[in-house]
Design a protein around this motif. Structure first.
Motif, PDB file in Angstrom:
ATOM      1  N   ASN A  65       0.646  -1.169   0.008  1.00 30.53           N
ATOM      2  CA  ASN A  65      -0.045  -0.058  -0.029  1.00 30.53           C
ATOM      3  C   ASN A  65       0.816   1.132  -0.014  1.00 30.53           C
ATOM      4  OD1 ASN A  65      -2.489   1.577   0.147  1.00 30.53           O
ATOM      5  ND2 ASN A  65      -3.150   0.535   2.149  1.00 30.53           N
ATOM      6  N   SER A  66      -0.028   2.223   0.022  1.00 27.19           N
ATOM      7  CA  SER A  66       1.122   3.762  -0.007  1.00 27.19           C
ATOM      8  C   SER A  66       0.499   4.776   1.113  1.00 27.19           C
ATOM      9  CB  SER A  66       0.704   4.261  -1.251  1.00 27.19           C
ATOM     10  OG  SER A  66      -0.605   4.604  -1.605  1.00 27.19           O
ATOM     11  N   TRP A  67       0.097   3.975   2.208  1.00 27.00           N
ATOM     12  CA  TRP A  67      -0.223   4.725   3.441  1.00 27.00           C
ATOM     13  C   TRP A  67       0.822   4.812   4.564  1.00 27.00           C
ATOM     14  CZ3 TRP A  67      -5.731   2.180   3.070  1.00 27.00           C
ATOM     15  CH2 TRP A  67      -6.463   2.634   2.164  1.00 27.00           C
ATOM     16  N   GLY A  68       1.943   4.446   4.174  1.00 27.22           N
ATOM     17  CA  GLY A  68       3.039   4.609   5.329  1.00 27.22           C
ATOM     18  C   GLY A  68       3.113   3.370   5.831  1.00 27.22           C
ATOM     19  N   PRO A  69       4.493   3.063   6.485  1.00 28.33           N
ATOM     20  CA  PRO A  69       4.853   1.879   6.990  1.00 28.33           C
ATOM     21  C   PRO A  69       4.076   1.609   8.160  1.00 28.33           C
ATOM     22  CG  PRO A  69       6.607   3.477   7.278  1.00 28.33           C
ATOM     23  CD  PRO A  69       5.785   3.930   6.392  1.00 28.33           C
ATOM     24  N   ASP A  70       3.338   2.681   8.869  1.00 31.53           N
ATOM     25  CA  ASP A  70       2.639   2.250  10.211  1.00 31.53           C
ATOM     26  C   ASP A  70       1.117   1.629   9.959  1.00 31.53           C
ATOM     27  OD1 ASP A  70       1.753   4.568   9.306  1.00 31.53           O
ATOM     28  OD2 ASP A  70       1.664   5.755  11.071  1.00 31.53           O
ATOM     29  N   TRP A  71       0.820   1.655   8.661  1.00 35.44           N
ATOM     30  CA  TRP A  71      -0.602   1.051   8.528  1.00 35.44           C
ATOM     31  C   TRP A  71      -0.282  -0.308   8.027  1.00 35.44           C
ATOM     32  CZ3 TRP A  71      -2.567  -1.548   4.233  1.00 35.44           C
ATOM     33  CH2 TRP A  71      -3.946  -1.691   4.229  1.00 35.44           C
ATOM     34  N   GLY A  72      -1.280  -1.170   8.694  1.00 35.65           N
ATOM     35  CA  GLY A  72      -1.208  -2.850   8.301  1.00 35.65           C
ATOM     36  C   GLY A  72      -0.058  -3.551   8.802  1.00 35.65           C
ATOM     37  N   GLU A  73       0.513  -4.187   7.971  1.00 31.76           N
ATOM     38  CA  GLU A  73       1.694  -5.089   8.151  1.00 31.76           C
ATOM     39  C   GLU A  73       2.701  -4.318   7.658  1.00 31.76           C
ATOM     40  OE1 GLU A  73      -0.406  -9.683   8.768  1.00 31.76           O
ATOM     41  OE2 GLU A  73       0.700  -9.193   6.836  1.00 31.76           O
ATOM     42  N   ASN A  74       3.365  -3.395   8.283  1.00 33.73           N
ATOM     43  CA  ASN A  74       4.547  -2.567   8.058  1.00 33.73           C
ATOM     44  C   ASN A  74       4.323  -2.032   6.503  1.00 33.73           C
ATOM     45  OD1 ASN A  74       6.175  -3.126  10.343  1.00 33.73           O
ATOM     46  ND2 ASN A  74       6.530  -5.198   9.266  1.00 33.73           N
ATOM     47  N   GLY A  75       2.948  -1.296   6.372  1.00 30.36           N
ATOM     48  CA  GLY A  75       2.464  -0.916   4.988  1.00 30.36           C
ATOM     49  C   GLY A  75       1.918  -1.816   3.912  1.00 30.36           C
ATOM     50  N   TYR A  76       1.908  -3.056   4.288  1.00 31.97           N
ATOM     51  CA  TYR A  76       1.406  -3.829   3.256  1.00 31.97           C
ATOM     52  C   TYR A  76       0.190  -4.655   4.076  1.00 31.97           C
ATOM     53  CZ  TYR A  76       5.669  -4.270   1.167  1.00 31.97           C
ATOM     54  OH  TYR A  76       7.017  -3.975   0.315  1.00 31.97           O
ATOM     55  N   ILE A  77      -0.468  -5.427   3.116  1.00 25.87           N
ATOM     56  CA  ILE A  77      -1.923  -5.938   3.439  1.00 25.87           C
ATOM     57  C   ILE A  77      -1.814  -7.436   2.773  1.00 25.87           C
ATOM     58  CG2 ILE A  77      -3.252  -5.021   1.721  1.00 25.87           C
ATOM     59  CD1 ILE A  77      -5.476  -5.137   3.716  1.00 25.87           C
ATOM     60  N   ARG A  78      -2.152  -8.234   3.582  1.00 26.08           N
ATOM     61  CA  ARG A  78      -2.366  -9.744   2.890  1.00 26.08           C
ATOM     62  C   ARG A  78      -3.833  -9.804   2.472  1.00 26.08           C
ATOM     63  NH1 ARG A  78      -0.187 -14.094   6.528  1.00 26.08           N
ATOM     64  NH2 ARG A  78      -0.448 -12.646   8.148  1.00 26.08           N
ATOM     65  N   MET A  79      -4.183  -9.989   1.271  1.00 30.00           N
ATOM     66  CA  MET A  79      -5.746  -9.851   0.996  1.00 30.00           C
ATOM     67  C   MET A  79      -6.086 -11.679   0.330  1.00 30.00           C
ATOM     68  SD  MET A  79      -5.959  -6.476  -1.171  1.00 30.00           S
ATOM     69  CE  MET A  79      -7.651  -6.798  -1.586  1.00 30.00           C
ATOM     70  N   GLU A  80      -7.032 -11.806   1.024  1.00 30.31           N
ATOM     71  CA  GLU A  80      -7.400 -13.047   0.602  1.00 30.31           C
ATOM     72  C   GLU A  80      -7.707 -13.528  -0.884  1.00 30.31           C
ATOM     73  OE1 GLU A  80     -11.661 -15.737   1.595  1.00 30.31           O
ATOM     74  OE2 GLU A  80     -11.686 -13.467   1.482  1.00 30.31           O
ATOM     75  N   ARG A  81      -7.050 -14.610  -1.283  1.00 31.74           N
ATOM     76  CA  ARG A  81      -6.846 -15.114  -2.741  1.00 31.74           C
ATOM     77  C   ARG A  81      -7.761 -16.310  -2.934  1.00 31.74           C
ATOM     78  NH1 ARG A  81      -2.807 -18.696  -4.847  1.00 31.74           N
ATOM     79  NH2 ARG A  81      -1.829 -18.792  -2.701  1.00 31.74           N
ATOM     80  N   ASN A  82      -7.916 -16.479  -4.337  1.00 33.55           N
ATOM     81  CA  ASN A  82      -8.736 -17.718  -4.800  1.00 33.55           C
ATOM     82  C   ASN A  82     -10.133 -17.646  -4.059  1.00 33.55           C
ATOM     83  OD1 ASN A  82      -6.494 -18.639  -5.996  1.00 33.55           O
ATOM     84  ND2 ASN A  82      -5.976 -20.188  -4.468  1.00 33.55           N
ATOM     85  N   VAL A  83     -10.722 -16.464  -4.134  1.00 30.80           N
ATOM     86  CA  VAL A  83     -12.275 -16.140  -3.771  1.00 30.80           C
ATOM     87  C   VAL A  83     -13.124 -16.867  -4.702  1.00 30.80           C
ATOM     88  CG1 VAL A  83     -11.611 -14.432  -2.170  1.00 30.80           C
ATOM     89  CG2 VAL A  83     -12.429 -13.805  -4.665  1.00 30.80           C
TER      90      VAL A  83
END
Length: 416
Positions: free
Chosen positions: A274-292
């Motif tokens: 993501n691009s909301w800074g390293p203090d958002w989510g998992e150090n700036g990342y998000i793990r999103m559900e796959r194979n929905v």
């Protein structure tokens, strides 16, 4: 340790918190995210401070209730991040874009999956060093940005195909060191635009609504994707594989940098920067559900994915940029960096004691002595926190820029 986790360890649940406990949590949050709430922050006025607390408390109840369920059933967790004093409507209006208009797609066949091809079980391009740039903060621009491999670059418009087309047409992009991203709307520096260090030969779109094709593409390189990031759970995401509510109103540009399976839960996920800074989510990342079940993928991640094509060499180094402009002299004792505007933070009669630096050139200094407006929108409205083209003009930008305080001028020292 976050406010939420600390209170959870002490047996406090959001629905059971007293107002005093909520205010104590808010004070901790302010100290971390707003540095006391002064000069130019959203909390600069007493009435606004109270309103923000009420929004914060409502989000606190929502977060704690969600995490209580996660404690019992498992799943992703929410947290009181820097968006915790915003309603979901304010968050969407400030940090997200709008759904792009329909356009012709340039679908590539290189990564189309045939339904039987074996793909790696997991991929993480963060392990490849410079291929993935560090997480940065886009500020209040509704742009997720585009980063090219081996040279981090950002563009104000998040529609990825348009960005890739510009890079190819321009013959490349400059480095961040020479032309840094400012997280502010403004005009392009044409001299910097002509400096090109890294280039691409073109771009292609991943076949839409096909998670296996997207997986094949991500197995070969990071891929720019558009998602619906406007949900309240997405706003306050903290950790885990995101399975929350979201639609397909594509309003945010991000980068899929890998995929895998959670070892604890067995949930398949996309790793998204993501691009909301390293203090958002998992150090700036998000793990999103796959194979929905939905062909569009979680939050529409498979609807509009694209990637750059790189075959030829990078451009030859451009001549060095001209020497930087001299700093702005505010008075005999104080100055601001080039490209900024001197504004008085505190004065006595007609003499300024403390200067601030507005981060844009030729700006209007607002009467609240803490914000400023760019010259294209010179009319300040501190109460509404907007800058307008003219008085009563419907054309405005959302938030004036905050000024950065320069060193106290030497007159203060002589008065002490």
């Amino acid at each position: 340790m976050s406010i939420i986790r600390n209170n959870a360890e002490h047996g406090v649940r959001g629905l059971e918190r007293t107002e005093a406990q909520a205010r104590a949590a808010y004070d901790l949050w302010l100290a971390r995210h707003r540095r006391g709430g002064g000069g130019g922050s959203r909390n600069g006025f007493i009435g606004e401070h109270e309103r923000r607390f009420r929004v914060f408390w409502d989000n606190l109840k929502f977060v704690d209730a969600h995490n209580a369920r996660a404690d019992e059933r498992g799943g992703f967790r929410l947290g009181m991040n820097r968006f915790a004093d915003l309603t979901n409507g304010e968050f969407r209006a400030t940090y997200l874009g709008t759904t792009p208009a329909g356009r012709g797609r340039r679908v590539g066949e290189a990564y189309r999956h045939d339904g039987v091809e074996a793909l790696p079980d997991s991929v993480d391009w963060r392990d490849k060093g410079a291929v993935v740039a560090p997480v940065k903060n886009q500020g209040q621009c509704g742009a997720g940005g585009v980063r090219e491999e081996r040279a981090e670059q950002r563009l104000q418009r998040w529609i990825m195909d348009d960005a890739f087309a510009f890079i190819a047409r321009n013959g490349g992009l400059d480095t961040e060191e020479d032309y840094p991203y400012t997280a502010m709307d403004g005009k392009c520096n044409l001299a910097k635009r002509s400096r090109k260090v890294v280039s691409i030969d073109g771009f292609e779109d991943v076949p839409e609504n096909d998670e296996l094709s997207l997986q094949k593409a991500v197995a070969h390189q990071p891929v720019s994707v558009a998602i619906d990031a406007g949900g309240r759970e997405f706003q306050l995401y903290d950790s885990g594989v995101f399975t929350g509510r979201c639609g397909t109103n594509l309003d945010h540009g991000v980068v899929a940098v890998g995929y895998g399976t959670d070892a604890a839960t067995g949930a398949a996920y996309w790793t998204v920067r993501n691009s909301w800074g390293p203090d958002w989510g998992e150090n700036g990342y998000i793990r999103m559900e796959r194979n929905v079940t939905a062909r569009t993928g979680k939050c529409g991640i498979a609807m509009m994915a694209s990637y750059p094509i790189k075959k030829g060499p990078n451009p030859k180094p451009s001549p060095p940029s001209p020497a930087p402009s001299p700093p702005q002299q505010c008075d005999r004792y104080s100055k601001c960096p080039a490209g900024t505007t001197c504004c008085c933070n505190y004065g006595i009669r007609n003499h300024c004691i403390v200067w601030g630096c507005c981060p844009v050139e030729g700006a209007t200094c607002c009467k609240d002595h803490s914000t400023c407006c760019p010259k294209e929108y010179p009319v300040c409205n501190a109460k509404a926190r907007t800058c307008s083209k003219s008085k009563n003009s419907p054309y405005n930008i959302r938030t004036p820029a905050a000024m950065h305080e320069v060193f106290r001028n030497n007159l203060i020292q002589s008065l002490l």
